[in-house]
Motif scaffolding. Structure first.
Motif, mmCIF file in Angstrom:
data_model
loop_
_atom_site.group_PDB
_atom_site.id
_atom_site.type_symbol
_atom_site.label_atom_id
_atom_site.label_comp_id
_atom_site.label_asym_id
_atom_site.label_seq_id
_atom_site.Cartn_x
_atom_site.Cartn_y
_atom_site.Cartn_z
ATOM 1 N N LEU A 1 0.813 -1.217 0.000
ATOM 2 C CA LEU A 1 0.000 0.000 0.000
ATOM 3 C C LEU A 1 0.846 1.265 0.000
ATOM 4 C CD1 LEU A 1 -2.816 -0.995 2.531
ATOM 5 C CD2 LEU A 1 -2.980 -0.848 0.046
ATOM 6 N N GLN A 2 1.974 1.229 0.712
ATOM 7 C CA GLN A 2 2.824 2.422 0.780
ATOM 8 C C GLN A 2 3.338 2.806 -0.604
ATOM 9 O OE1 GLN A 2 3.298 4.476 3.089
ATOM 10 N NE2 GLN A 2 2.671 3.473 4.973
ATOM 11 N N GLU A 3 3.696 1.825 -1.401
ATOM 12 C CA GLU A 3 4.178 2.114 -2.758
ATOM 13 C C GLU A 3 3.035 2.624 -3.639
ATOM 14 O OE1 GLU A 3 6.395 -1.054 -4.515
ATOM 15 O OE2 GLU A 3 7.345 -1.617 -2.621
ATOM 16 N N ALA A 4 1.862 2.012 -3.493
ATOM 17 C CA ALA A 4 0.716 2.460 -4.284
ATOM 18 C C ALA A 4 0.284 3.868 -3.880
ATOM 19 C CB ALA A 4 -0.449 1.488 -4.110
ATOM 20 N N ALA A 5 0.505 4.224 -2.614
ATOM 21 C CA ALA A 5 0.127 5.556 -2.141
ATOM 22 C C ALA A 5 0.966 6.643 -2.793
ATOM 23 C CB ALA A 5 0.256 5.630 -0.618
ATOM 24 N N ARG A 6 2.148 6.292 -3.275
ATOM 25 C CA ARG A 6 3.019 7.276 -3.923
ATOM 26 C C ARG A 6 2.708 7.439 -5.416
ATOM 27 N NH1 ARG A 6 6.861 4.798 -0.326
ATOM 28 N NH2 ARG A 6 7.496 3.331 -1.941
ATOM 29 N N PHE A 7 1.736 6.697 -5.902
ATOM 30 C CA PHE A 7 1.383 6.749 -7.329
ATOM 31 C C PHE A 7 0.727 8.083 -7.655
ATOM 32 C CE2 PHE A 7 -1.492 6.005 -10.898
ATOM 33 C CZ PHE A 7 -0.659 5.371 -11.800
ATOM 34 N N ALA B 1 -9.120 0.389 -14.995
ATOM 35 C CA ALA B 1 -10.361 -0.385 -14.883
ATOM 36 C C ALA B 1 -10.423 -1.113 -13.538
ATOM 37 C CB ALA B 1 -10.458 -1.390 -16.037
ATOM 38 N N GLU B 2 -9.303 -1.658 -13.097
ATOM 39 C CA GLU B 2 -9.265 -2.357 -11.808
ATOM 40 C C GLU B 2 -9.505 -1.383 -10.654
ATOM 41 O OE1 GLU B 2 -6.105 -5.907 -13.036
ATOM 42 O OE2 GLU B 2 -5.404 -4.044 -12.106
ATOM 43 N N PHE B 3 -8.967 -0.175 -10.766
ATOM 44 C CA PHE B 3 -9.177 0.806 -9.703
ATOM 45 C C PHE B 3 -10.630 1.271 -9.677
ATOM 46 C CE2 PHE B 3 -9.143 5.259 -8.197
ATOM 47 C CZ PHE B 3 -8.718 5.011 -6.890
ATOM 48 N N SER C 1 -15.057 7.488 -7.866
ATOM 49 C CA SER C 1 -14.304 6.884 -8.970
ATOM 50 C C SER C 1 -13.291 7.854 -9.573
ATOM 51 C CB SER C 1 -15.270 6.412 -10.064
ATOM 52 O OG SER C 1 -16.039 7.493 -10.551
ATOM 53 N N TYR C 2 -13.501 9.168 -9.318
ATOM 54 C CA TYR C 2 -12.570 10.166 -9.833
ATOM 55 C C TYR C 2 -11.417 10.438 -8.853
ATOM 56 C CZ TYR C 2 -16.113 11.110 -13.352
ATOM 57 O OH TYR C 2 -17.012 10.982 -14.385
ATOM 58 N N GLU C 3 -11.455 9.776 -7.718
ATOM 59 C CA GLU C 3 -10.377 9.941 -6.743
ATOM 60 C C GLU C 3 -9.091 9.338 -7.291
ATOM 61 O OE1 GLU C 3 -9.486 9.001 -1.999
ATOM 62 O OE2 GLU C 3 -11.161 8.047 -3.042
ATOM 63 N N ALA C 4 -7.980 9.983 -7.038
ATOM 64 C CA ALA C 4 -6.693 9.485 -7.523
ATOM 65 C C ALA C 4 -6.320 8.213 -6.769
ATOM 66 C CB ALA C 4 -5.612 10.543 -7.338
ATOM 67 N N PRO C 5 -5.748 7.218 -7.462
ATOM 68 C CA PRO C 5 -5.343 5.989 -6.771
ATOM 69 C C PRO C 5 -4.408 6.250 -5.596
ATOM 70 C CG PRO C 5 -5.234 5.702 -9.145
ATOM 71 C CD PRO C 5 -5.515 7.146 -8.907
ATOM 72 N N GLY C 6 -3.507 7.227 -5.758
ATOM 73 C CA GLY C 6 -2.576 7.526 -4.677
ATOM 74 C C GLY C 6 -3.286 7.968 -3.411
ATOM 75 N N GLU C 7 -4.343 8.776 -3.541
ATOM 76 C CA GLU C 7 -5.089 9.252 -2.377
ATOM 77 C C GLU C 7 -5.845 8.106 -1.712
ATOM 78 O OE1 GLU C 7 -7.603 12.390 -3.648
ATOM 79 O OE2 GLU C 7 -5.959 13.664 -4.361
ATOM 80 N N PHE C 8 -6.476 7.259 -2.510
ATOM 81 C CA PHE C 8 -7.246 6.134 -1.975
ATOM 82 C C PHE C 8 -6.354 5.196 -1.176
ATOM 83 C CE2 PHE C 8 -8.899 1.792 -2.428
ATOM 84 C CZ PHE C 8 -10.178 1.939 -1.907
ATOM 85 N N PHE C 9 -5.232 4.811 -1.776
ATOM 86 C CA PHE C 9 -4.350 3.868 -1.097
ATOM 87 C C PHE C 9 -3.560 4.530 0.032
ATOM 88 C CE2 PHE C 9 -4.813 1.706 -5.276
ATOM 89 C CZ PHE C 9 -5.413 0.555 -4.801
ATOM 90 N N ALA C 10 -3.378 5.843 -0.042
ATOM 91 C CA ALA C 10 -2.723 6.549 1.057
ATOM 92 C C ALA C 10 -3.586 6.487 2.312
ATOM 93 C CB ALA C 10 -2.459 8.002 0.663
ATOM 94 N N THR C 11 -4.913 6.583 2.144
ATOM 95 C CA THR C 11 -5.816 6.471 3.289
ATOM 96 C C THR C 11 -5.713 5.088 3.918
ATOM 97 O OG1 THR C 11 -7.363 8.034 2.284
ATOM 98 C CG2 THR C 11 -8.222 6.595 4.003
ATOM 99 N N LEU C 12 -5.753 4.046 3.088
ATOM 100 C CA LEU C 12 -5.626 2.687 3.609
ATOM 101 C C LEU C 12 -4.262 2.453 4.246
ATOM 102 C CD1 LEU C 12 -7.346 0.485 0.868
ATOM 103 C CD2 LEU C 12 -8.155 0.946 3.187
ATOM 104 N N ALA C 13 -3.215 2.986 3.622
ATOM 105 C CA ALA C 13 -1.862 2.800 4.156
ATOM 106 C C ALA C 13 -1.719 3.458 5.528
ATOM 107 C CB ALA C 13 -0.830 3.357 3.179
ATOM 108 N N ARG C 14 -2.266 4.672 5.677
ATOM 109 C CA ARG C 14 -2.207 5.365 6.970
ATOM 110 C C ARG C 14 -2.972 4.590 8.028
ATOM 111 N NH1 ARG C 14 -4.169 11.331 6.553
ATOM 112 N NH2 ARG C 14 -3.859 11.087 8.815
#
Length: 348
Positions: free
Chosen positions: A202-208, A278-280, A291-304
């Motif tokens: 998740l930490q790596e995906a949060a930096r996307f 499509a997966e996101f 659905s318009y949320e950036a992947p980095g923001e979504f995974f940053a929330t989960l990572a935190r």
């Protein structure tokens, strides 16, 4: 000559480049030896600053035609500039050479970040432990809010997970609702407590950064088009009368091979990017996220949140270990005390 163009301010740079690999830059521009050109391209890209103008080319040719050999009538730097001025479309070739040299490296930087987000989308969407944990959070939230308007909620936003550590216990100031949830997991749902092992990097995906990745994709696409256009232009344009063809020039052949391979590699990467999107989108649909949320923001929330959860589990584990250690010490002291009393015949 160099003084008029401003290049005399750093003539040593030109000389040093030329002395390091004599002929390497010119061979690179010709693409006569692809391996050698790849090795020298960084120097060649820097040498774009020293490409002589049309006016300077005419002056260099006038001097050489008047006095003969370039090496005897020109300074070392000007002789080198004269040498590269004899190569047709030298600046265009040099730019293409830089594209060819850096394309694979730029591609390799994008691919891992796209793959990381794809893996996280799949792992988060298919995680049974995450679903069980979210169900527990929803049940506890409805219990705490019983009798209120929000006490019969059917869902909640993912960002609400970050507020679990803000709701403090009235008995202990260092305890929060998240500590209580972790305690429930450890006692009743030990498998769900291993949630962090199932969600991927998740930490790596949060930096996307989707904007930067998309911009780089378009830049790579333009780079391939630039080399293709240069290849077609150089192949279709005959040499001028005063500029004979360069011996051993394989620019068109090498550029064509690059365009074919680069187009295929770029298409593969672009498909991976669209697949990730499509997966996101499916992931955000499952969790009722924007659905318009950036992947980095979504995974940053989960990572935190996973980080906060890990800190709570670590704190509770350390406290448990301290309690166990105190009990062991108490038992040991009691045991040795009985031994001493027995040895001296003292019976308390």
């Amino acid at each position: 000559m160099s003084g008029e163009s401003g290049r005399s301010l750093r003539p040593g740079l030109v000389v040093r480049f030329m002395q390091n690999r004599r002929g390497g830059l010119t061979q690179g521009a010709k693409l006569h030896d692809h391996a050698e050109s790849i090795e020298d391209v960084e120097q060649g890209y820097t040498m774009l600053k020293f490409v002589p103008s049309e006016r300077e080319k005419r002056q260099l040719k006038e001097v050489v035609s008047r006095f003969g050999n370039a090496s005897s009538c020109l300074t070392t730097a000007d002789a080198f500039l004269y040498e590269i001025s004899e190569i047709p479309r030298y600046e265009q070739r040099l730019k293409c050479l830089h594209i060819i040299r850096s394309f694979k490296e730029r591609l390799d930087l994008l691919e891992p970040s796209i793959q990381v987000v794809s893996r996280c989308c799949v792992s988060v969407s298919s995680s049974r432990r995450l679903c069980q944990f979210l169900s527990l959070v929803l049940a506890v939230g409805n219990y705490l809010n019983y009798g209120k308007r929000s006490g019969d909620a059917s869902a909640f936003e993912i960002s609400s997970l970050l507020s679990l550590s803000d709701l403090k216990s009235t008995l202990r100031a260092d305890r929060s609702l998240l500590h209580h949830l972790c305690q429930i997991l450890d006692s009743s749902f030990p498998e769900v407590a291993k949630l962090r092992l199932e969600l991927g990097p998740l930490q790596e995906a949060a930096r996307f950064n989707k904007t930067e990745v998309l911009a780089e994709l378009r830049s790579l696409e333009r780079a391939v088009s630039t080399v293709r256009a240069a290849m077609e232009e150089i192949a279709s344009t005959p040499s001028a009368a005063d500029t004979p063809p360069v011996e051993g020039d394989q620019f068109t052949a090498v550029a064509r091979a690059f365009v074919e391979s680069a187009h295929e590699e770029f298409t593969t990467l672009e498909r991976a990017f669209f697949k990730m999107q499509a997966e996101f989108s499916e992931c955000t649909r499952l969790f009722c996220a924007d659905s318009y949320e950036a992947p980095g923001e979504f995974f940053a929330t989960l990572a935190r949140f996973i980080g906060q959860m890990g800190e709570c589990q670590q704190q509770m584990w350390q406290e448990h270990e301290q309690e166990v250690q105190v009990k062991r010490q108490t038992i040991a002291r009691s045991f040795f005390a009985r031994k001493i009393y027995a040895y001296f015949g003292i019976f308390p």
